[in-house]
Design a protein around this motif. Sequence first.
Motif, PDB file in Angstrom:
ATOM      1  N   LEU A  27       0.861  -1.031  -0.201  1.00  9.08           N
ATOM      2  CA  LEU A  27       0.217   0.014  -0.058  1.00  9.08           C
ATOM      3  C   LEU A  27       0.861   1.185  -0.059  1.00  9.08           C
ATOM      4  N   VAL A  28       0.818   1.791  -0.978  1.00  4.21           N
ATOM      5  CA  VAL A  28       1.918   3.024  -1.354  1.00  4.21           C
ATOM      6  C   VAL A  28       0.770   4.326  -1.174  1.00  4.21           C
ATOM      7  N   SER A  29       1.285   5.348  -0.273  1.00  2.00           N
ATOM      8  CA  SER A  29       0.773   6.747  -0.011  1.00  2.00           C
ATOM      9  C   SER A  29       2.040   7.730   0.280  1.00  2.00           C
ATOM     10  N   LYS A  30       1.365   8.805   0.661  1.00  2.00           N
ATOM     11  CA  LYS A  30       2.333   9.854   0.839  1.00  2.00           C
ATOM     12  C   LYS A  30       2.970   9.471   2.159  1.00  2.00           C
ATOM     13  N   PRO A  31       4.171   9.902   2.680  1.00  3.93           N
ATOM     14  CA  PRO A  31       4.758   9.419   3.890  1.00  3.93           C
ATOM     15  C   PRO A  31       3.896   9.681   5.403  1.00  3.93           C
ATOM     16  N   TYR A  32       3.292  10.644   5.333  1.00  5.97           N
ATOM     17  CA  TYR A  32       2.429  10.903   6.481  1.00  5.97           C
ATOM     18  C   TYR A  32       0.936  10.525   6.528  1.00  5.97           C
ATOM     19  N   GLU A  33       0.785   9.464   5.417  1.00  8.53           N
ATOM     20  CA  GLU A  33      -0.661   8.899   5.550  1.00  8.53           C
ATOM     21  C   GLU A  33      -0.494   7.512   5.473  1.00  8.53           C
ATOM     22  N   GLU A  34       0.731   6.978   5.554  1.00 12.51           N
ATOM     23  CA  GLU A  34       0.946   5.512   5.771  1.00 12.51           C
ATOM     24  C   GLU A  34       0.341   4.982   6.949  1.00 12.51           C
ATOM     25  N   ARG A  35       0.191   5.261   8.146  1.00  7.11           N
ATOM     26  CA  ARG A  35      -0.466   4.735   9.179  1.00  7.11           C
ATOM     27  C   ARG A  35      -1.967   4.867   9.081  1.00  7.11           C
ATOM     28  N   ARG A  36      -2.499   5.837   8.544  1.00  2.75           N
ATOM     29  CA  ARG A  36      -3.897   6.096   8.454  1.00  2.75           C
ATOM     30  C   ARG A  36      -4.315   5.155   7.173  1.00  2.75           C
ATOM     31  N   ALA A  37      -3.568   5.036   6.350  1.00  2.45           N
ATOM     32  CA  ALA A  37      -3.816   4.075   5.000  1.00  2.45           C
ATOM     33  C   ALA A  37      -4.074   2.731   5.618  1.00  2.45           C
ATOM     34  N   TYR A  38      -2.975   2.162   6.490  1.00  5.96           N
ATOM     35  CA  TYR A  38      -2.837   0.915   7.085  1.00  5.96           C
ATOM     36  C   TYR A  38      -4.182   0.571   7.926  1.00  5.96           C
ATOM     37  N   ALA A  39      -4.343   1.458   8.736  1.00  3.71           N
ATOM     38  CA  ALA A  39      -5.217   1.112   9.645  1.00  3.71           C
ATOM     39  C   ALA A  39      -6.758   0.869   8.921  1.00  3.71           C
ATOM     40  N   THR A  40      -6.962   1.969   7.594  1.00  4.62           N
ATOM     41  CA  THR A  40      -8.108   1.867   6.946  1.00  4.62           C
ATOM     42  C   THR A  40      -8.096   0.402   6.211  1.00  4.62           C
ATOM     43  N   ALA A  41      -6.999  -0.202   5.902  1.00  2.00           N
ATOM     44  CA  ALA A  41      -6.931  -1.378   4.985  1.00  2.00           C
ATOM     45  C   ALA A  41      -7.202  -2.509   5.945  1.00  2.00           C
ATOM     46  N   ARG A  42      -6.493  -2.487   7.181  1.00  2.00           N
ATOM     47  CA  ARG A  42      -6.985  -3.592   8.074  1.00  2.00           C
ATOM     48  C   ARG A  42      -8.359  -3.644   8.357  1.00  2.00           C
ATOM     49  N   LYS A  43      -8.968  -2.576   8.588  1.00  2.00           N
ATOM     50  CA  LYS A  43     -10.459  -2.507   9.097  1.00  2.00           C
ATOM     51  C   LYS A  43     -11.304  -3.204   7.580  1.00  2.00           C
ATOM     52  N   LEU A  44     -11.187  -2.791   6.390  1.00  2.00           N
ATOM     53  CA  LEU A  44     -11.958  -2.923   5.213  1.00  2.00           C
ATOM     54  C   LEU A  44     -11.418  -4.190   4.490  1.00  2.00           C
ATOM     55  N   TRP A  45     -10.412  -4.632   4.843  1.00  2.00           N
ATOM     56  CA  TRP A  45      -9.665  -5.827   4.140  1.00  2.00           C
ATOM     57  C   TRP A  45      -8.862  -6.626   4.967  1.00  2.00           C
ATOM     58  N   PRO A  46      -9.692  -7.168   5.853  1.00  2.00           N
ATOM     59  CA  PRO A  46      -8.778  -7.817   7.017  1.00  2.00           C
ATOM     60  C   PRO A  46      -8.048  -9.037   6.697  1.00  2.00           C
ATOM     61  N   GLU A  47      -8.699  -9.629   5.920  1.00  2.00           N
ATOM     62  CA  GLU A  47      -7.951 -11.073   5.407  1.00  2.00           C
ATOM     63  C   GLU A  47      -6.603 -10.875   4.696  1.00  2.00           C
ATOM     64  N   VAL A  48      -6.243  -9.859   3.990  1.00  2.00           N
ATOM     65  CA  VAL A  48      -5.042  -9.683   3.474  1.00  2.00           C
ATOM     66  C   VAL A  48      -3.794  -9.035   4.628  1.00  2.00           C
ATOM     67  N   GLU A  49      -2.623  -9.298   4.169  1.00  2.00           N
ATOM     68  CA  GLU A  49      -1.561  -8.621   4.916  1.00  2.00           C
ATOM     69  C   GLU A  49      -1.239  -7.311   4.004  1.00  2.00           C
ATOM     70  N   VAL A  50      -1.173  -6.435   4.830  1.00  2.00           N
ATOM     71  CA  VAL A  50      -0.851  -5.013   4.336  1.00  2.00           C
ATOM     72  C   VAL A  50       0.513  -4.526   4.655  1.00  2.00           C
ATOM     73  N   ILE A  51       1.550  -4.201   3.673  1.00  2.00           N
ATOM     74  CA  ILE A  51       2.901  -3.550   3.652  1.00  2.00           C
ATOM     75  C   ILE A  51       2.634  -2.459   3.236  1.00  2.00           C
ATOM     76  N   SER A  52       3.002  -1.288   4.269  1.00  2.00           N
ATOM     77  CA  SER A  52       2.866  -0.025   3.877  1.00  2.00           C
ATOM     78  C   SER A  52       4.414   0.477   3.318  1.00  2.00           C
ATOM     79  N   ALA A  53       4.278   1.710   2.360  1.00  2.00           N
ATOM     80  CA  ALA A  53       5.361   2.122   1.591  1.00  2.00           C
ATOM     81  C   ALA A  53       4.972   3.429   1.174  1.00  2.00           C
TER      82      ALA A  53
END
Length: 219
Positions: free
Chosen positions: A123-149
Amino acid sequence: MISEQAWADAELIWDFHQMHHEPRPCSVAIGLGSHDLSVADTTVDLYQRGMAPLIVFTGATSPTTRAKMPRGEAVHYRERALELGVPHEHVLVEPNARNTGENIRFVRTLLEGAGRPVESVLLVSKPYEERRAYATARKLWPEVEVISASTPMTLTEYVDSIGDPKLVIDMLVGALQRLQLYPGQGFMVHLPVPDPVLAAYQRLCNEGFTSRLVAAPAL
């Protein structure tokens, strides 16, 4: 003029917003649309390093991107990827999402419809949005592993690229507020925020770095 304390607080929050994951091969790389074409560049770099066999860019337009990206953020990102040599069949576009939750939900639907199995997401985002994007993906797509970048850069480098230090700090503060508010609204999973980061956040709010805050829900 940004005070020394405010800058130190901003750097602490900037670092916290990044997940510090080590990129590794995933089923798909998802580039979250924004004003920042470096997200597309970083997504392509990860693809070219063998970290994903497929790219999906997601995003419509917003008031801040409409003039710069009139065809939509995801479409402009795809055009950038093609310029950088990615084969067109390896880049999909989701052109309708207008927030991070829609980014995740719409890409998930797109890939399911295309018959592409997904076990892990880069999951590629702006640097200051990594954690928010990660937390959103974990909520809405919980069965996949999420690696932030994101694009490796310092806060100073990012401020220089934007040209407005107060705006950048306002965005850091706004992103941290959402990390605290949105789990209660069902938008993302809860991720704990360390006390020093909360203290830095409060000091910056007290100093007026508040233009990107959202109204808290009434109790």
